[in-house]
Design a protein around this motif. Structure first.
Motif, PDB file in Angstrom:
ATOM      1  N   ASP A 185       0.846  -1.196   0.000  1.00 42.49           N
ATOM      2  CA  ASP A 185       0.000   0.000   0.000  1.00 42.49           C
ATOM      3  C   ASP A 185       0.882   1.247   0.000  1.00 42.49           C
ATOM      4  OD1 ASP A 185      -2.556   1.468   0.436  1.00 42.49           O
ATOM      5  OD2 ASP A 185      -1.604   1.949   2.357  1.00 42.49           O
ATOM      6  N   ALA A 186       1.948   1.203   0.796  1.00 40.80           N
ATOM      7  CA  ALA A 186       2.813   2.375   0.919  1.00 40.80           C
ATOM      8  C   ALA A 186       3.544   2.665  -0.393  1.00 40.80           C
ATOM      9  CB  ALA A 186       3.819   2.165   2.048  1.00 40.80           C
ATOM     10  N   ASP A 187       4.088   1.608  -1.033  1.00 40.54           N
ATOM     11  CA  ASP A 187       4.867   1.913  -2.246  1.00 40.54           C
ATOM     12  C   ASP A 187       4.042   1.786  -3.536  1.00 40.54           C
ATOM     13  OD1 ASP A 187       4.825  -0.803  -2.854  1.00 40.54           O
ATOM     14  OD2 ASP A 187       6.808  -1.200  -2.024  1.00 40.54           O
ATOM     15  N   GLY A 188       2.795   1.330  -3.399  1.00 37.74           N
ATOM     16  CA  GLY A 188       1.928   1.245  -4.584  1.00 37.74           C
ATOM     17  C   GLY A 188       2.393   0.197  -5.582  1.00 37.74           C
ATOM     18  N   GLY A 189       3.293  -0.686  -5.128  1.00 37.74           N
ATOM     19  CA  GLY A 189       3.792  -1.729  -6.042  1.00 37.74           C
ATOM     20  C   GLY A 189       2.799  -2.864  -6.167  1.00 37.74           C
ATOM     21  N   ASP A 238      -1.806   5.389  -9.533  1.00 35.82           N
ATOM     22  CA  ASP A 238      -1.338   6.039  -8.303  1.00 35.82           C
ATOM     23  C   ASP A 238      -2.579   6.652  -7.681  1.00 35.82           C
ATOM     24  OD1 ASP A 238      -0.065   7.263  -6.271  1.00 35.82           O
ATOM     25  OD2 ASP A 238       0.972   8.762  -7.494  1.00 35.82           O
ATOM     26  N   ALA A 239      -3.166   5.952  -6.712  1.00 33.64           N
ATOM     27  CA  ALA A 239      -4.497   6.323  -6.238  1.00 33.64           C
ATOM     28  C   ALA A 239      -4.550   6.310  -4.713  1.00 33.64           C
ATOM     29  CB  ALA A 239      -5.510   5.322  -6.791  1.00 33.64           C
ATOM     30  N   ALA A 240      -5.633   6.846  -4.178  1.00 28.22           N
ATOM     31  CA  ALA A 240      -5.784   6.893  -2.722  1.00 28.22           C
ATOM     32  C   ALA A 240      -6.069   5.505  -2.151  1.00 28.22           C
ATOM     33  CB  ALA A 240      -6.913   7.850  -2.352  1.00 28.22           C
ATOM     34  N   GLY A 241      -6.820   4.702  -2.887  1.00 30.05           N
ATOM     35  CA  GLY A 241      -7.194   3.383  -2.374  1.00 30.05           C
ATOM     36  C   GLY A 241      -6.861   2.302  -3.377  1.00 30.05           C
ATOM     37  N   MET A 242      -6.947   1.055  -2.924  1.00 30.00           N
ATOM     38  CA  MET A 242      -6.623  -0.094  -3.773  1.00 30.00           C
ATOM     39  C   MET A 242      -5.312   0.160  -4.511  1.00 30.00           C
ATOM     40  SD  MET A 242      -8.823  -2.556  -3.556  1.00 30.00           S
ATOM     41  CE  MET A 242     -10.458  -2.951  -2.979  1.00 30.00           C
ATOM     42  N   ARG A 243      -4.329   0.650  -3.712  1.00 32.96           N
ATOM     43  CA  ARG A 243      -3.104   1.164  -4.318  1.00 32.96           C
ATOM     44  C   ARG A 243      -2.243   0.085  -4.974  1.00 32.96           C
ATOM     45  NH1 ARG A 243      -0.788   5.575  -3.784  1.00 32.96           N
ATOM     46  NH2 ARG A 243       1.254   4.774  -3.148  1.00 32.96           N
ATOM     47  N   ALA A 244      -2.389  -1.152  -4.497  1.00 30.17           N
ATOM     48  CA  ALA A 244      -1.513  -2.207  -5.025  1.00 30.17           C
ATOM     49  C   ALA A 244      -2.196  -3.051  -6.103  1.00 30.17           C
ATOM     50  CB  ALA A 244      -1.012  -3.080  -3.875  1.00 30.17           C
ATOM     51  N   THR A 245      -3.172  -2.460  -6.802  1.00 29.85           N
ATOM     52  CA  THR A 245      -3.874  -3.244  -7.829  1.00 29.85           C
ATOM     53  C   THR A 245      -3.286  -3.050  -9.232  1.00 29.85           C
ATOM     54  OG1 THR A 245      -5.504  -1.468  -8.091  1.00 29.85           O
ATOM     55  CG2 THR A 245      -6.110  -3.286  -6.634  1.00 29.85           C
TER      56      THR A 245
END
Ligand SMILES: Cc1cc2nc3c(=O)[nH]c(=O)nc-3n(C[C@H](O)[C@H](O)[C@H](O)COP(=O)(O)OP(=O)(O)OC[C@H]3O[C@@H](n4cnc5c(N)ncnc54)[C@H](O)[C@@H]3O)c2cc1C
Lengths: 146, 470
Positions: B110-114, B275-282
């Motif tokens: 979630d933190a790195d959005g990977g 690069d979003a507020a939620g569901m960041r790792a999708t």
């Protein structure tokens, strides 16, 4: 069953709650049908988005209530608690849609029945029971609160 | 009901012949009775059970033998079904096994959005991604109920992982229900490790998935696709892409089509990373499709039938979407109740769980969660075959709208119960809060559902023009 799905009272103990939820649901359904009949009676009004959206919201809400009554432990106070609140919302929305004076009178009767039917547990008492069950707190322990 | 596939039957016949060598395999069929037709006595049955148990320790035949022989229902077919059931993987249990490691990694992704590649690899390795391959194509044929329960478990651990794999498991189930060659090759590819991501949303189309603006131009041997796709969840981990596009029919009218293609090296590129507020790792990137040639063989279903195909199979989509958000709400309630039972404010001196305000809000969370779960469950077990496509589509859509709204309310209430600490990045609740809102934004668009369901209830034609009265 984990703690979040644990019913607040044992299964089968829900007679009055189940009957109460059934009554509330029945009144909500009557109000919905009355409102739909009223809107359908006016070809123009039934083609306006406002009435359509409100009708759909009521329909969705009735479906949730029906599912909860059919699928959750009827002895758990969450059923009566949820259905009572959702039924009130449906009747209140239905009230906004009726224009026919006779239908409005019938709607008043439904609203009065809804408010005058005593729940087996008051909403506050139900919240306490449901909350304590989810938090694994003995409902009969004293002192009752912190 | 599970129906044993031919390989299970033939394996069973081998066992029968091994116990009674005078049997003729070609005369043994699913309806053949072990005792009446094949002359198995109790000693033969015990030897058969022992032999099967030796090779498949997970399959205990004793209860079947006792029940079936007593009821005179000891057919070879019913025994094969029993074995198939016993040997079948339990996907909810598998989700529970995988969940702790996913939960541990969720904050980092979630933190790195990977993209959680290692989680997806685990899902492929353990057979989770194959769960919806029907039995006739050699899979376990997990039903909608099992899929939704398993997805709730995964979503409680890492919503992004659950949402990414959701596009695959439900998409696969929908393609499989088409049957024929499409279903066959897709199921084979998935059993060999393929992962599907689906792109129906487009920047100019939003949630109106039945109107793709991506163009499919007919050329020799296939189509050339050009357009843009938004929110392509799971793209970084996908091996195959499920795409919508519109071709023109004989009258020049747009005809929506679907293609399932191996992810190409050319013709599709990421133009904006997610690069979003939620569901960041999708990894829900935005893609450009540029002169992408797709051979005929990759088209799925008949041209123009995409909306009907989707509507009749919509329960797979909307129920599985809803289950992801119910899973987040369940995890939020569990997290909140666990921490409130432990947390002691020194000025109060006893766990917060004893405060009436905490109890009341937790009660509202538990009540809404119970309602959401019940509505989802009712939709999962509804009759998906006999209701007309519109009524079916609307029932499923209203359910998704209600369930995701309730799930969102549960998590929002949870934030209030937890207090300011819920907002700090170390709290899993703030991630759940940012993830659960996606439930309100993913299809079907609530306003379209409200319009259609309202019109349907009021006997107003859904697609009539003008759309509304003045
Ligand atoms: C985390 C996440 C992952 C996603 N993953 C995928 C994916 O893998 N594949 C995929 O295909 N899509 C995916 N989506 C996209 C999702 O389908 C879009 O959110 C959806 O298409 C809506 O588009 P939009 O958000 O741009 O809103 P829009 O549809 O553009 O809506 C904007 C506003 O217009 C209203 N509106 C839209 N259409 C109508 C209409 N016909 N009538 C009346 N009002 C209307 C809406 O209610 C809303 O208020 C994902 C979305 C999210 C949030």
């Amino acid at each position: 069953m984990n703690e979040t799905t644990r019913p607040a009272v044992p299964a089968g103990a829900g007679g009055p709650g189940e009957r109460y939820a059934g009554t509330m649901f029945g009144l909500a359904e009557q109000a919905y049908e009355l409102a739909v009949r009223d809107v359908k009676g006016d070809a123009k009004r039934s083609r306006l988005p406002g009435g359509q959206f409100t009708t759909a919201r009521m329909r969705a809400s009735l479906a949730t209530m029906r599912a909860l009554m059919a699928r959750h432990d009827p002895g758990d106070p969450v059923v009566a608690h949820y259905v009572a609140e959702a039924a009130q919302e449906v009747v209140s929305k239905a009230f906004e849609l009726v224009t026919d004076p006779l239908a409005a009178e019938e709607m008043s009767r439904i609203w009065r029945s809804l408010k005058a039917t005593a729940p087996p547990l008051s909403p506050d008492h139900a919240r306490e029971r449901i909350g304590k069950a989810a938090l694994l707190i003995d409902p009969d322990a004293t002192p009752r609160w912190l | 009901m599970i129906t044993a596939s031919p390989p299970e039957l033939s394996t069973l016949v081998e066992h029968l012949v091994a116990v009674k060598p005078d049997l003729r395999p070609q005369e043994i069929g699913p309806r053949t009775s072990l005792t009446r037709d094949l002359g198995f006595d109790s000693l033969d049955l015990v030897r058969l059970a022992a032999r099967i148990h030796e090779q498949h320790p997970e399959a205990d035949l004793t209860p079947w033998l006792a029940g079936a022989c007593q009821a005179g229902a000891d057919s070879v077919g019913s025994m094969a079904d029993h074995l198939a059931r016993a040997r079948r993987r339990d996907y909810v249990a598998l989700a529970r096994e995988l969940a702790p490691a996913f939960a541990e990694r969720a904050a980092r992704h979630d933190a790195d959005g990977g993209f959680p590649h290692e989680n997806l690899a685990e899902l492929v390795r353990t057979g989770y991604t194959a769960m919806t391959i029907p039995r006739e194509y050699g899979g376990d044929g997990a039903g909608l109920g099992e899929l939704c329960e398993a997805q709730q478990v995964l979503a409680g651990a890492c919503a992004s992982t659950a949402f990414s794999v959701n596009m695959h498991v439900h998409g696969l189930a929908m393609i499989a229900q088409l049957g024929g060659q499409d279903a066959e090759w897709v199921c084979r590819a998935v059993s060999e490790g393929a992962v599907i991501a689906g792109g129906f949303s487009e920047p100019g189309v939003g949630g109106n998935w039945w109107h793709p603006t991506t163009k499919a131009e007919r050329v020799d041997g296939g189509y050339v696709l050009n357009g843009r796709k938004g929110f392509f969840t799971g793209f970084p981990g996908a091996t195959h892409l499920f795409l919508s596009a519109a071709t023109k029919d004989d009258r020049g009218l747009p005809q929506p089509m679907a293609f399932l293609v191996p992810k190409p090296d050319e013709g599709i590129r990421v133009i904006e990373e997610w690069d979003a507020a939620g569901m960041r790792a999708t990894g829900s990137h935005t893609l450009a499709i540029e002169d992408f040639f797709v051979e005929d063989r990759w088209s799925v279903g008949e041209p123009g039938k995409l909306p009907l195909l989707f509507m009749t199979g919509v329960h797979w989509a909307w129920c599985s979407f809803a289950s992801v958000f119910v899973g987040i709400a369940r995890a939020a309630l569990e997290h909140v109740t666990a921490t409130q039972r432990r947390r002691v404010l020194s000025v109060i001196g006893k766990p917060n769980a004893h405060l009436p305000g905490v109890q009341f809000r937790v009660a509202e969370m538990a009540t809404r969660l119970a309602a959401a779960r019940a509505h989802l469950e009712a939709a999962v077990h509804a009759d998906h075959d006999t209701a007309g496509p519109i009524a079916h589509y609307l029932d499923m859509s209203l359910m998704k709208m209600q369930v995701t709204r309730l799930a969102h309310e549960v998590v929002t209430l949870g934030m209030q119960v937890q207090g300011g600490s819920s907002l700090v990045s170390a709290s899993p609740l703030q991630r759940m809060y940012r993830d659960v809102i996606a439930g309100l934004l993913v299809p079907p668009a609530a306003d379209v559902v409200l319009e259609w369901a309202g019109k349907h209830a009021l006997d107003v034609p859904i697609f009539a023009e003008p759309r509304w009265a003045e």
